[in-house]
Design a protein around this motif. Structure first.
Motif, short mmCIF file in Angstrom:
data_model
loop_
_atom_site.label_atom_id
_atom_site.label_comp_id
_atom_site.label_asym_id
_atom_site.label_seq_id
_atom_site.Cartn_x
_atom_site.Cartn_y
_atom_site.Cartn_z
N ARG A 117 -6.48 7.60 -10.38
CA ARG A 117 -5.70 6.58 -9.68
C ARG A 117 -6.59 5.66 -8.87
O ARG A 117 -7.60 6.08 -8.32
CB ARG A 117 -4.71 7.24 -8.73
CG ARG A 117 -3.62 8.02 -9.43
CD ARG A 117 -2.65 8.55 -8.40
NE ARG A 117 -1.67 9.41 -8.98
CZ ARG A 117 -0.42 9.05 -9.23
NH1 ARG A 117 -0.01 7.85 -8.97
NH2 ARG A 117 0.42 9.90 -9.75
N ARG A 118 -6.14 4.41 -8.80
CA ARG A 118 -6.77 3.44 -7.91
C ARG A 118 -6.34 3.76 -6.49
O ARG A 118 -5.16 3.98 -6.24
CB ARG A 118 -6.33 2.02 -8.24
CG ARG A 118 -6.83 1.50 -9.54
CD ARG A 118 -6.26 0.08 -9.79
NE ARG A 118 -6.61 -0.35 -11.12
CZ ARG A 118 -5.88 -0.10 -12.21
NH1 ARG A 118 -4.75 0.55 -12.10
NH2 ARG A 118 -6.28 -0.50 -13.39
N VAL A 119 -7.29 3.75 -5.56
CA VAL A 119 -7.01 3.98 -4.15
C VAL A 119 -7.47 2.75 -3.39
O VAL A 119 -8.62 2.33 -3.55
CB VAL A 119 -7.75 5.25 -3.64
CG1 VAL A 119 -7.47 5.47 -2.16
CG2 VAL A 119 -7.34 6.47 -4.46
N HIS B 165 0.78 -1.24 0.00
CA HIS B 165 0.00 0.00 0.00
C HIS B 165 0.81 1.28 0.00
O HIS B 165 0.29 2.33 -0.37
CB HIS B 165 -0.92 0.05 1.21
CG HIS B 165 -1.98 -1.00 1.22
ND1 HIS B 165 -2.81 -1.19 2.28
CD2 HIS B 165 -2.34 -1.94 0.31
CE1 HIS B 165 -3.63 -2.20 2.04
NE2 HIS B 165 -3.35 -2.66 0.84
N HIS C 184 -0.65 5.83 -4.23
CA HIS C 184 -1.55 6.63 -5.06
C HIS C 184 -1.35 8.14 -4.89
O HIS C 184 -1.93 8.92 -5.64
CB HIS C 184 -3.02 6.26 -4.79
CG HIS C 184 -3.50 6.63 -3.43
ND1 HIS C 184 -3.27 5.85 -2.33
CD2 HIS C 184 -4.21 7.69 -3.01
CE1 HIS C 184 -3.81 6.41 -1.27
NE2 HIS C 184 -4.39 7.54 -1.66
N LEU C 185 -0.50 8.56 -3.95
CA LEU C 185 -0.22 9.99 -3.78
C LEU C 185 1.17 10.38 -4.30
O LEU C 185 1.59 11.53 -4.15
CB LEU C 185 -0.35 10.38 -2.30
CG LEU C 185 -1.74 10.21 -1.71
CD1 LEU C 185 -1.74 10.61 -0.23
CD2 LEU C 185 -2.78 11.02 -2.48
N TYR D 192 -11.32 1.63 -2.28
CA TYR D 192 -12.35 2.33 -3.04
C TYR D 192 -12.57 1.64 -4.37
O TYR D 192 -11.62 1.20 -5.01
CB TYR D 192 -11.97 3.80 -3.28
CG TYR D 192 -11.95 4.61 -2.00
CD1 TYR D 192 -13.09 5.26 -1.55
CD2 TYR D 192 -10.79 4.69 -1.25
CE1 TYR D 192 -13.07 5.98 -0.38
CE2 TYR D 192 -10.76 5.41 -0.06
CZ TYR D 192 -11.90 6.05 0.36
OH TYR D 192 -11.88 6.76 1.53
N THR E 95 -1.16 2.10 -9.83
CA THR E 95 -2.25 2.94 -9.31
C THR E 95 -2.89 3.78 -10.41
O THR E 95 -4.02 4.25 -10.26
CB THR E 95 -1.78 3.89 -8.19
OG1 THR E 95 -0.90 4.89 -8.73
CG2 THR E 95 -1.12 3.15 -7.05
N ARG F 85 -9.83 7.83 -8.11
CA ARG F 85 -9.82 9.22 -7.64
C ARG F 85 -9.11 10.06 -8.68
O ARG F 85 -8.00 9.74 -9.11
CB ARG F 85 -9.08 9.30 -6.32
CG ARG F 85 -9.19 10.70 -5.69
CD ARG F 85 -8.30 10.81 -4.50
NE ARG F 85 -7.03 11.30 -5.04
CZ ARG F 85 -5.94 11.43 -4.33
NH1 ARG F 85 -5.91 11.06 -3.10
NH2 ARG F 85 -4.84 11.90 -4.87
#
Length: 158
Positions: free
Chosen positions: A116-118, A40, A53-54, A121, A96, A125
């Motif tokens: 992006r995949r988070v 993650h 994802h950030l 969720y 992501t 996003r």
């Protein structure tokens, strides 16, 4: 085997892992500490957790790793022997990204629209990554970026 070293137990237990998160690769940082890639996030020495994802980009050189986040924050860590971290980081960040498209906004630059995949969720996003020198708080530029995003979403059917 193949130069792989186990992550020390005290490092593993100190990580603030989310449920289902597991260690993928790691490397010892210069001085003290470890950089640990999980399913993650990337965990830096001192307990800093950078979700995949950030992340906007990661750059490697002879000094080590420099990561730029989507909010513009920059984190650097010296890694004498990066091991499998470069490959892991590239794969995790790339995984992501669902869609990415750059749109010119004015003569001064443009914006990258990124979906992006988070984890946790079902829907991606969307984010705006403005070119350096553009003010992401400028209402006119934000309106142009929002319009470009709506056009892109319409064309993709999302």
């Amino acid at each position: 085997m193949f130069g792989f070293r186990r992550l020390p137990r005290e490092v593993r237990t100190a990580l603030a892992l989310e449920p289902g998160e597991r260690v993928v690769s790691h490397a010892r940082a210069a001085g003290d500490g470890h950089v640990v890639a999980t399913t993650h996030a990337l965990h830096l020495p001192g307990g800093l957790r950078l979700p995949w994802h950030l992340m906007d980009r990661a750059v490697w050189d002879e000094e080590g790793l420099t990561i730029t986040m989507t909010d513009g924050a920059v984190h650097a860590v010296r890694l004498p022997e990066p091991g499998l971290l470069p490959e892991t980081i590239r794969e995790r960040v790339t995984a992501t990204i669902v869609a990415s498209h750059r749109v010119p906004l004015d003569p001064g630059g443009g914006v990258r629209l990124v979906a992006r995949r988070v984890p946790g969720y079902d829907t991606p996003r969307w984010e705006f990554i403005f070119d350096p020198g553009l003010d992401p708080e400028d209402p006119g530029l934000r309106a142009l970026a929002e319009q470009a995003l709506e056009e892109m979403r319409r064309s993709l059917g999302v």
